[in-house]
Design a protein around this motif. Structure first.
Motif, PDB file in Angstrom:
ATOM      1  N   ARG A 201     -35.127  -9.748 -10.347  1.00 25.97           N
ATOM      2  CA  ARG A 201     -35.601  -8.982 -11.504  1.00 25.97           C
ATOM      3  C   ARG A 201     -34.726  -9.208 -12.730  1.00 25.97           C
ATOM      4  NH1 ARG A 201     -36.599  -2.415 -11.494  1.00 25.97           N
ATOM      5  NH2 ARG A 201     -37.615  -2.281 -13.541  1.00 25.97           N
ATOM      6  N   ALA A 202     -33.406  -9.349 -12.560  1.00 26.96           N
ATOM      7  CA  ALA A 202     -32.489  -9.508 -13.691  1.00 26.96           C
ATOM      8  C   ALA A 202     -31.283 -10.312 -13.243  1.00 26.96           C
ATOM      9  CB  ALA A 202     -32.053  -8.153 -14.247  1.00 26.96           C
ATOM     10  N   LEU A 203     -30.669 -11.026 -14.210  1.00 26.65           N
ATOM     11  CA  LEU A 203     -29.435 -11.774 -13.991  1.00 26.65           C
ATOM     12  C   LEU A 203     -28.360 -11.218 -14.907  1.00 26.65           C
ATOM     13  CD1 LEU A 203     -30.426 -15.560 -13.714  1.00 26.65           C
ATOM     14  CD2 LEU A 203     -29.719 -14.031 -11.889  1.00 26.65           C
ATOM     15  N   TYR A 204     -27.154 -11.053 -14.350  1.00 28.20           N
ATOM     16  CA  TYR A 204     -26.004 -10.562 -15.105  1.00 28.20           C
ATOM     17  C   TYR A 204     -25.082 -11.753 -15.326  1.00 28.20           C
ATOM     18  CZ  TYR A 204     -23.027  -6.657 -16.588  1.00 28.20           C
ATOM     19  OH  TYR A 204     -22.296  -5.758 -17.315  1.00 28.20           O
ATOM     20  N   PHE A 230     -31.566 -22.505 -20.424  1.00 24.08           N
ATOM     21  CA  PHE A 230     -31.592 -21.678 -19.223  1.00 24.08           C
ATOM     22  C   PHE A 230     -32.299 -20.354 -19.495  1.00 24.08           C
ATOM     23  CE2 PHE A 230     -29.573 -18.541 -16.354  1.00 24.08           C
ATOM     24  CZ  PHE A 230     -29.918 -19.113 -15.145  1.00 24.08           C
ATOM     25  N   GLY A 231     -32.091 -19.782 -20.683  1.00 33.73           N
ATOM     26  CA  GLY A 231     -32.794 -18.563 -21.037  1.00 33.73           C
ATOM     27  C   GLY A 231     -34.294 -18.754 -21.107  1.00 33.73           C
ATOM     28  N   ARG A 232     -34.726 -19.943 -21.554  1.00 26.95           N
ATOM     29  CA  ARG A 232     -36.160 -20.238 -21.598  1.00 26.95           C
ATOM     30  C   ARG A 232     -36.729 -20.331 -20.179  1.00 26.95           C
ATOM     31  NH1 ARG A 232     -35.686 -24.221 -24.471  1.00 26.95           N
ATOM     32  NH2 ARG A 232     -36.145 -23.320 -26.496  1.00 26.95           N
ATOM     33  N   ARG A 235     -37.117 -16.820 -18.922  1.00 26.65           N
ATOM     34  CA  ARG A 235     -38.244 -16.143 -19.568  1.00 26.65           C
ATOM     35  C   ARG A 235     -39.554 -16.531 -18.904  1.00 26.65           C
ATOM     36  NH1 ARG A 235     -39.011 -16.916 -25.943  1.00 26.65           N
ATOM     37  NH2 ARG A 235     -37.122 -15.616 -25.939  1.00 26.65           N
ATOM     38  N   LYS A 236     -39.708 -17.788 -18.504  1.00 25.21           N
ATOM     39  CA  LYS A 236     -40.935 -18.209 -17.830  1.00 25.21           C
ATOM     40  C   LYS A 236     -41.117 -17.482 -16.500  1.00 25.21           C
ATOM     41  CE  LYS A 236     -41.108 -22.907 -19.707  1.00 25.21           C
ATOM     42  NZ  LYS A 236     -41.085 -24.364 -19.361  1.00 25.21           N
ATOM     43  N   LEU A 237     -40.010 -17.167 -15.836  1.00 23.59           N
ATOM     44  CA  LEU A 237     -40.079 -16.489 -14.542  1.00 23.59           C
ATOM     45  C   LEU A 237     -40.091 -14.969 -14.676  1.00 23.59           C
ATOM     46  CD1 LEU A 237     -37.528 -18.683 -12.550  1.00 23.59           C
ATOM     47  CD2 LEU A 237     -40.014 -18.716 -12.341  1.00 23.59           C
ATOM     48  N   GLY A 238     -39.935 -14.466 -15.902  1.00 21.46           N
ATOM     49  CA  GLY A 238     -39.892 -13.019 -16.095  1.00 21.46           C
ATOM     50  C   GLY A 238     -38.567 -12.395 -15.712  1.00 21.46           C
ATOM     51  N   ILE A 239     -37.477 -13.168 -15.734  1.00 20.19           N
ATOM     52  CA  ILE A 239     -36.151 -12.671 -15.380  1.00 20.19           C
ATOM     53  C   ILE A 239     -35.451 -12.187 -16.640  1.00 20.19           C
ATOM     54  CG2 ILE A 239     -33.923 -13.250 -14.357  1.00 20.19           C
ATOM     55  CD1 ILE A 239     -35.326 -15.424 -12.755  1.00 20.19           C
ATOM     56  N   GLU A 240     -34.909 -10.990 -16.589  1.00 22.38           N
ATOM     57  CA  GLU A 240     -34.160 -10.438 -17.718  1.00 22.38           C
ATOM     58  C   GLU A 240     -32.711 -10.913 -17.635  1.00 22.38           C
ATOM     59  OE1 GLU A 240     -32.799  -6.092 -19.594  1.00 22.38           O
ATOM     60  OE2 GLU A 240     -33.886  -6.207 -17.680  1.00 22.38           O
ATOM     61  N   LEU A 241     -32.183 -11.424 -18.762  1.00 21.20           N
ATOM     62  CA  LEU A 241     -30.789 -11.844 -18.848  1.00 21.20           C
ATOM     63  C   LEU A 241     -29.978 -10.722 -19.484  1.00 21.20           C
ATOM     64  CD1 LEU A 241     -30.781 -15.596 -19.930  1.00 21.20           C
ATOM     65  CD2 LEU A 241     -30.205 -14.635 -17.717  1.00 21.20           C
ATOM     66  N   ILE A 242     -28.941 -10.259 -18.778  1.00 23.16           N
ATOM     67  CA  ILE A 242     -28.069  -9.193 -19.264  1.00 23.16           C
ATOM     68  C   ILE A 242     -26.685  -9.793 -19.456  1.00 23.16           C
ATOM     69  CG2 ILE A 242     -27.128  -6.908 -18.810  1.00 23.16           C
ATOM     70  CD1 ILE A 242     -29.497  -6.404 -16.965  1.00 23.16           C
ATOM     71  N   LEU A 315     -42.772 -24.978 -10.235  1.00 21.19           N
ATOM     72  CA  LEU A 315     -41.375 -24.793 -10.605  1.00 21.19           C
ATOM     73  C   LEU A 315     -40.802 -26.006 -11.320  1.00 21.19           C
ATOM     74  CD1 LEU A 315     -39.955 -22.958  -7.453  1.00 21.19           C
ATOM     75  CD2 LEU A 315     -40.621 -21.980  -9.648  1.00 21.19           C
ATOM     76  N   ASN A 316     -41.418 -27.188 -11.141  1.00 20.79           N
ATOM     77  CA  ASN A 316     -40.963 -28.361 -11.887  1.00 20.79           C
ATOM     78  C   ASN A 316     -41.224 -28.203 -13.385  1.00 20.79           C
ATOM     79  OD1 ASN A 316     -40.046 -30.127  -9.726  1.00 20.79           O
ATOM     80  ND2 ASN A 316     -42.181 -30.190  -9.086  1.00 20.79           N
ATOM     81  N   GLN A 317     -42.241 -27.413 -13.744  1.00 19.37           N
ATOM     82  CA  GLN A 317     -42.520 -27.149 -15.155  1.00 19.37           C
ATOM     83  C   GLN A 317     -41.719 -25.963 -15.677  1.00 19.37           C
ATOM     84  OE1 GLN A 317     -44.171 -29.349 -16.752  1.00 19.37           O
ATOM     85  NE2 GLN A 317     -44.906 -30.424 -14.924  1.00 19.37           N
ATOM     86  N   VAL A 318     -41.049 -25.250 -14.791  1.00 18.35           N
ATOM     87  CA  VAL A 318     -40.191 -24.145 -15.201  1.00 18.35           C
ATOM     88  C   VAL A 318     -38.765 -24.622 -15.398  1.00 18.35           C
ATOM     89  CG1 VAL A 318     -39.217 -21.921 -14.496  1.00 18.35           C
ATOM     90  CG2 VAL A 318     -41.636 -22.415 -14.084  1.00 18.35           C
ATOM     91  N   PHE A 319     -38.217 -25.319 -14.402  1.00 21.49           N
ATOM     92  CA  PHE A 319     -36.839 -25.797 -14.472  1.00 21.49           C
ATOM     93  C   PHE A 319     -36.833 -27.177 -15.118  1.00 21.49           C
ATOM     94  CE2 PHE A 319     -36.795 -22.677 -11.037  1.00 21.49           C
ATOM     95  CZ  PHE A 319     -35.718 -21.895 -11.424  1.00 21.49           C
ATOM     96  N   CYS A 320     -36.929 -27.185 -16.430  1.00 20.29           N
ATOM     97  CA  CYS A 320     -36.921 -28.426 -17.206  1.00 20.29           C
ATOM     98  C   CYS A 320     -36.353 -28.122 -18.582  1.00 20.29           C
ATOM     99  CB  CYS A 320     -38.336 -29.011 -17.309  1.00 20.29           C
ATOM    100  SG  CYS A 320     -39.527 -27.920 -18.107  1.00 20.29           S
ATOM    101  N   LEU A 321     -35.929 -29.180 -19.269  1.00 20.59           N
ATOM    102  CA  LEU A 321     -35.425 -29.050 -20.636  1.00 20.59           C
ATOM    103  C   LEU A 321     -36.582 -29.250 -21.601  1.00 20.59           C
ATOM    104  CD1 LEU A 321     -32.119 -31.115 -20.340  1.00 20.59           C
ATOM    105  CD2 LEU A 321     -32.502 -28.700 -19.833  1.00 20.59           C
TER     106      LEU A 321
END
Length: 425
Positions: A201-204, A230-232, A235-242, A315-321
């Protein structure tokens, strides 16, 4: 359906199967219990399509024109913006807009606009109260992530970085070695976590450029929020960065670093591991399972807050630059030293000259081009067309002006009359 609606459908599906309770689903979705019950009733009667917002695709009947909204926000940014102690609040800004510019706008409407543009935040000016933080209640609710630089191979190899993830509720760990704390290094570790447990749900994380950067004063004034590669991905996965403001704030992962620096280095010394490829194999073959069996604890609540990866999500389209590029007049996109020619035939969407396309660089080094979520057909040009060489100087004809005594330079009256053929002398 949007990504948010797809995630809601996945959570409500787990409620229907009895895996989650409606109270837990409401907390996972960030909704009130009553709203979660309404969504669940709609899901039971209409399926996943019933979760689509009823106003989707239709403009608001009471909304102001976009041109007027941009004009008002431009005035706020120019006259009433600034740092946390300098900027105007929505109520005061609305009053001055009416007094100074003759524009009437509701303070609540202006507050939503300013929040969306980053011109206002919800933080109050009171001093933060700090106390000892207890663990989160659910597995996957918050995961801490950090890199630890150390001579992990001692004298047998170079200094490296252990990118480490620790769940806050259970202390369950996952780690991978890399030479540096790079974007690909942290992305590979998160990818492995998602494959193993699901989407947290979130990353610290730290306030580092590889994770996220704090906006500068100019970016705050302009209302732009910087986002890393990495923030992008998050965002695609719906993970909140704290962002953590101190090392003590992420104590779970920091203590995990100390444990690994003691136990892992000694175990790899016994195995005589001398490369980070072999070290990653050692982590996956049993070290992490043994570590989690020794140090992991049970969460206070049984429900798992990890989201399952949607079947249609690649996931190949998520984890990319990702980088944005502009299509040239000959339908060529430049990406570093490479020239990508967009093909004319077989496209599923229209590509105009000057359009902005997205170039995605994947983990294996391959590239893909996208326009409005549609993948484009292209091929790479071997080399850039060279400019034509200039002609040698010997081919250049230089015309010099005639001397002053030349007949062309004499006055007309002094010129001798032209003799015709056959005339007598």
């Amino acid at each position: 359906m949007s990504e948010e609606e797809v995630r809601r459908a996945g959570v409500l599906k787990r409620v229907k199967s009895g895996e989650l309770k409606q109270v837990e689903a409401a907390e996972m979705l960030g909704l009130s219990y009553r709203q979660a019950k309404r969504l669940y009733r709609r899901y039971l009667t209409e399926g996943a399509k019933g979760l689509v917002h009823r106003s989707a695709g239709r403009p608001s009947n009471r909304g102001r024109p976009e041109k007027e909204r941009r004009q008002i926000l431009g005035l706020v940014r120019k006259h009433y913006s600034g740092g946390p102690g300098e900027r105007f609040g929505p109520t005061l800004a609305a009053e001055h807009l009416e007094e100074d510019h003759g524009i009437t706008v509701d303070a609540e409407t202006l507050r939503r606009w300013m929040l969306a543009e980053g011109l206002w935040t919800r933080e109050r000016k009171r001093k933060a109260y700090r106390q000892r933080r207890v663990r989160r209640a659910h597995f996957g609710e918050l995961v801490q992530m950090d890199g630890s630089f150390e001579a992990w191979l001692e004298e047998r190899g170079p200094r490296g970085c252990l990118i480490h993830m620790v769940d806050d509720a259970t202390s369950r760990s996952l780690a991978k070695f890399d030479r540096e704390e790079t974007t690909w290094g942290v992305a590979d570790t998160l990818w492995a976590w998602v494959k193993e447990y699901g989407i947290p749900r979130a990353l610290y994380v730290d306030w580092k450029s590889v994770y996220q950067s704090a906006p500068t004063a100019r970016q705050k004034q302009e209302g732009s929020v910087p986002i890393s590669q990495f923030g992008r991905m998050c965002r695609k996965l719906g993970i909140e960065l704290i962002g953590a403001n101190s090392p003590q704030a992420k104590g779970r992962v920091e203590r995990g670093h100390g444990t690994h620096q003691d136990r892992l280095i000694k175990k790899m010394r016994l195995k005589k591991i001398s490369s980070y490829e072999a070290a990653n194999g050692f982590l996956a073959d049993g070290y992490l399972a043994q570590h989690n069996g020794k140090y992991a604890v049970e969460a206070r609540e049984e429900a798992d807050y990890h989201l399952r990866v949607p079947p249609r999500l690649d996931l190949n389209q998520v984890f990319c630059l990702e980088e944005e590029r502009v299509v040239s007049s000959d339908w060529v996109v430049q990406y570093g030293p490479r020239w990508l020619q967009i093909e004319r035939e077989g496209q599923r969407t229209r590509v105009d000259r000057g359009a902005t396309v997205t170039v995605r660089e994947h983990r294996d080094g391959s590239l893909s081009l996208w326009l409005n979520r549609v993948e484009l057909r292209w091929h790479e040009i071997p080399e850039r067309p060279r400019k034509a060489k200039a002609l040698p100087k010997r081919h250049v004809v230089v015309r010099r002006p005639p001397p002053a005594t030349h007949p062309w330079r004499q006055p007309y009256a002094k010129m001798r009359p032209r003799q015709t053929r056959g005339a007598s002398t």
